[in-house]
Scaffold this active site. Structure first.
Site, mmCIF file in Angstrom:
data_model
loop_
_atom_site.group_PDB
_atom_site.id
_atom_site.type_symbol
_atom_site.label_atom_id
_atom_site.label_comp_id
_atom_site.label_asym_id
_atom_site.label_seq_id
_atom_site.Cartn_x
_atom_site.Cartn_y
_atom_site.Cartn_z
ATOM 1 N N GLU A 189 0.825 -1.215 0.000
ATOM 2 C CA GLU A 189 0.000 0.000 0.000
ATOM 3 C C GLU A 189 0.861 1.268 0.000
ATOM 4 O OE1 GLU A 189 -2.698 -0.720 3.324
ATOM 5 O OE2 GLU A 189 -3.988 -1.892 2.004
ATOM 6 N N ASP A 246 -8.451 -9.007 4.002
ATOM 7 C CA ASP A 246 -8.219 -7.920 4.951
ATOM 8 C C ASP A 246 -9.312 -7.817 6.009
ATOM 9 O OD1 ASP A 246 -7.140 -5.801 6.171
ATOM 10 O OD2 ASP A 246 -7.441 -4.368 4.551
ATOM 11 N N GLU A 283 -12.517 -2.121 11.999
ATOM 12 C CA GLU A 283 -12.465 -1.422 10.713
ATOM 13 C C GLU A 283 -13.594 -1.847 9.777
ATOM 14 O OE1 GLU A 283 -8.747 -1.846 8.641
ATOM 15 O OE2 GLU A 283 -9.499 -0.821 6.848
HETATM 16 C C1 GCV Z 1 -2.420 0.412 8.443
HETATM 17 C C2 GCV Z 1 -5.963 -2.026 5.399
HETATM 18 C C3 GCV Z 1 -6.355 -0.775 6.127
HETATM 19 C C4 GCV Z 1 -5.189 0.188 6.266
HETATM 20 C C5 GCV Z 1 -4.041 -0.540 6.973
HETATM 21 C C6 GCV Z 1 -3.691 -1.783 6.168
HETATM 22 C C7 GCV Z 1 -2.616 -2.613 6.837
HETATM 23 O O1 GCV Z 1 -5.719 -1.751 4.070
HETATM 24 O O2 GCV Z 1 -7.444 -0.171 5.497
HETATM 25 O O3 GCV Z 1 -5.613 1.302 7.005
HETATM 26 O O4 GCV Z 1 -2.932 0.289 7.139
HETATM 27 O O5 GCV Z 1 -4.828 -2.597 6.024
HETATM 28 O O6 GCV Z 1 -2.972 -3.565 7.511
HETATM 29 O O7 GCV Z 1 -1.457 -2.305 6.689
#
Ligand code: GCV
Length: 666
Positions: free
Chosen positions: A274, A353, A381
């Site tokens: 990411e 995720d 989340e």
């Molecule tokens: C900390 C997902 C979340 C991100 C997070 C990522 C991760 O994509 O939306 O906010 O980043 O996971 O676990 O690194």
């Protein structure tokens, strides 16, 4: 007056029904009186018993044992083991380290707080060895005070790029030690801006102090690390893990960091994920990156925890070959055995995720020669933002109980992460935490059950979700049996209810992009994140069988064959693995479309019932707790109704198949 709740370390003044008889004198043996963790244990015992029983116990000290040299996960667990027995003259707490004494003390305090019979609890002697070596919380706190995926206020570690250490910090350490947590990562895995400077002079003093406070409660301090530090703070033009200048820079840096923060246990790294930098930029493997750092921190006893959340987040939705679910395995399996022995791979529970339902990652049970840790998320989340009640311990129990078939015996995820299956040097469980600076720490008061529960479960994976829920309620809300039964009755089914009104049959997503709260069926359908449901007028689901992306074959047999077949695949995951017509009959006997309609109507109705059940507790629980949860339930019902109506309308409009029961669909 504190501006935060004491939760389960408040103990409260509930003196009825408590047996003081065996608690007049407590003998602590195995660790020296001078040990700073033992000192904290004594404080807990005295203050806790005083609050609950109105009498401080007399604390005496037995013999100290030879300390266990902690060199790996196994010896760590041994060192943390404790035994509680009732002797003629005293209640005896024995261990082989200060941490063991501390955990024994919290065990005893819990027994009293839950109004259990002390004699019964310990008459036969109770020996407990933690199930997992590392039991860790990952904070996604940023140094400006914000929290990535935080739903309970701001960070209590940082304000305006400064580290704050106050009474709350110490009480936080007490609170998490009380449920068995022994490691904490205090900053977001997305290490940017000021957080990149954590390994510089600017923050050393505060970090050293924080590390000391944690250490006094048996908690190891970890930091998330910016993989490209050699560029961002070192001024080099590379972060290539095989580049000699880069290696030399890290050597010098780590000598400085471990020198300044003596309690530091290691680092957590999110690389090549990411937008975060990583070894792929230089044509190197994840193992190259992890091993380079691990070799350098080894001389300080340091550990590198390396996340497996590495996938292509710039996918084209038209591309049906690339499958995000495959990415973890594809990126990490080929190097099984190459990761050095102070590297731990941290694996999210599912391959996507943290959706409400995913299969267990095939890396768990795939990797055999690599230290591994499970990563779960108690920050809600995708599971309701700590607005909707969603008690996650039943889900974690399922994950831990999953049979991976990686060996003839001891093949569950719990066996693997305990270190037993492969005799791993290090292993454990981490949770992305759900805490913030809200008065009650977790936003929705009931979300506290996930924080409490994660700790308890990671310490003792044999505990049931119900036992844990009951302890949480007794220790923080009420001892009244009826109230306890009612709240446990709300917590236990809440995950299944959340699943019912959100995305069906393991397909996941369908959430509002970016925020991840609320329904948006097509929100991620034409996006770049690899998160698709592929619904059209005939059917829905992602073909991950051997005819599709082949993901199902990443599992050991017989899981691979089970997941590969739409007939054998369990209903709750069938759309994760298969693209099926709406008329496909599930094992339940229902068609896919009817399942969608039924579960959504049921989920909404059941959420309403939970809210009504909570309403009936008015006057029976503390007003502030009552109002907090009630207000959340109002928002949950709004959310559940939107999910129900939008999902049902969407699939009715796509499929044109009416609901058998003729209910209103828009
Ligand atoms: C900390 C997902 C979340 C991100 C997070 C990522 C991760 O994509 O939306 O906010 O980043 O996971 O676990 O690194």
């Amino acid at each position: 007056m504190k501006n935060y709740a004491d939760l389960w370390v408040g103990y409260g003044e509930r003196k009825a029904n408590r047996d003081c008889e065996h608690l007049k004198k407590i003998r602590l043996s195995g660790a020296p009186e001078s040990d700073c963790i033992v000192k904290n244990a004594v404080k807990e015992l005295k203050n806790g018993m005083k609050a609950m029983l109105d009498a401080e116990p007399e604390i005496v000290f037995g013999e100290a044992a030879a300390p266990v040299a902690v060199t790996d996960g196994k010896s760590l667990r041994e060192s943390e083991e404790y035994r509680i027995t009732i002797c003629d003259d005293a209640l005896s707490l024995e261990a082989r380290s200060g941490a063991g004494i501390l955990y024994a003390s919290f065990d005893l305090l819990r027994t009293v707080a839950c109004e259990r019979d002390v004699r019964k609890a310990y008459a036969e002697g109770k020996t407990v060895r933690p199930s997992n070596p590392l039991r860790m919380l990952n904070h996604w706190d940023n140094m400006d005070g914000s929290i990535e995926r935080g739903y309970s206020g701001e960070s209590f570690f940082y304000v305006d790029n400064e580290i704050v250490i106050d009474e709350r910090t110490r009480d936080y350490a007490r609170m998490i030690a009380a449920v068995g947590i022994n490691a904490v990562v205090i900053n977001n895995v997305n290490v940017k801006q000021a957080a990149s400077l954590m390994i510089t002079d600017r923050y050393f003093d505060k970090l050293a102090e924080l590390g000391r406070i944690f250490a006094e409660y048996g908690i190891r301090l970890f930091l998330s690390l910016n993989y490209a530090s050699s560029i961002e703070i070192g001024g080099l033009d590379s972060a290539d893990p095989l580049d000699e200048n880069v290696i030399a820079w890290w050597k010098e840096k780590m000598a400085e960091v471990f020198g300044k923060i003596p309690t530091l246990a290691g680092f957590l790294v999110k690389a090549d994920s990411e937008g975060r930098p990583g070894p792929f930029t230089y044509g190197r493997t994840q193992a190259d990156g992890a091993n380079m750092l691990a070799d350098i921190v080894k001389e300080y006893g340091g550990i590198i925890i390396w996340r497996c959340f590495v996938y292509n987040c710039r996918q084209d939705w038209r591309d049906r070959k690339t499958d995000r679910a495959r990415a973890g395995y594809d990126n990490f399996m080929p190097m099984d055995g190459d990761y050095h022995d102070n590297v731990i791979l941290q694996i999210k529970n599912g391959p996507m995720d943290f959706q409400i339902r995913e299969p267990v990652s095939p890396l768990l049970g795939g990797l055999r020669r690599t230290n591994q840790m499970l990563e779960v998320q108690i920050a809600q989340e995708y599971t309701g933002h700590q607005i909707d009640v969603c008690y996650l311990i039943p889900e974690f129990k399922e994950i831990l109980g999953f049979k991976t078939y990686c060996s003839e015996s001891r093949d569950t995820v719990a066996d693997i992460v305990s270190g037993e299956t492969f005799g791993s040097r290090y292993s454990g469980i981490a949770a992305v935490t759900n805490t913030g600076n809200d008065f009650n720490w977790t936003g929705n008061y009931l979300a506290g059950a996930n924080l409490f529960g994660f700790g308890r479960l990671s310490f003792d994976t044999e505990l049931s979700a119900e036992q844990i829920a009951e302890e949480f309620v007794r220790m923080t809300i009420s001892q009244d049996d009826e109230v306890v039964r009612t709240i446990v009755g709300i917590l236990l089914p809440s995950r299944e209810i959340y699943e019912k009104y959100t995305s069906p049959l393991g397909i996941g997503w369908m959430v509002t992009p970016a925020t991840h709260y609320g329904c948006s069926v097509d929100g991620y359908e034409y996006d770049r994140w690899g998160t698709y449901h592929r619904a059209d007028h005939l059917g829905i689901g992602v073909d991950r069988s051997d005819k599709g992306t082949g993901y199902a074959l990443q599992y050991n047999e017989p899981n691979a064959s089970i997941y590969n077949s739409p007939e054998k695949c369990p209903d709750e995951l069938v759309l994760f693995f298969h693209h099926l017509p709406y008329t496909h009959k599930l094992h339940s006997g229902k068609t896919v479309i009817q399942h969608i309609y039924d579960t959504h109507f049921e989920g909404l109705e059941e959420a309403r019932k939970l809210a009504e059940t909570w309403d009936a507790l008015k006057g029976k629980v503390d007003d502030a707790i009552f109002d907090n949860v009630r207000e959340r339930f109002e928002r949950q019902l709004f959310n559940a109704r939107e999910w129900c109506d939008q999902v049902n309308s969407y699939f009715f409009r796509k499929s044109a198949i009416p609901d058998e029961k003729g209910r209103q669909i828009w």
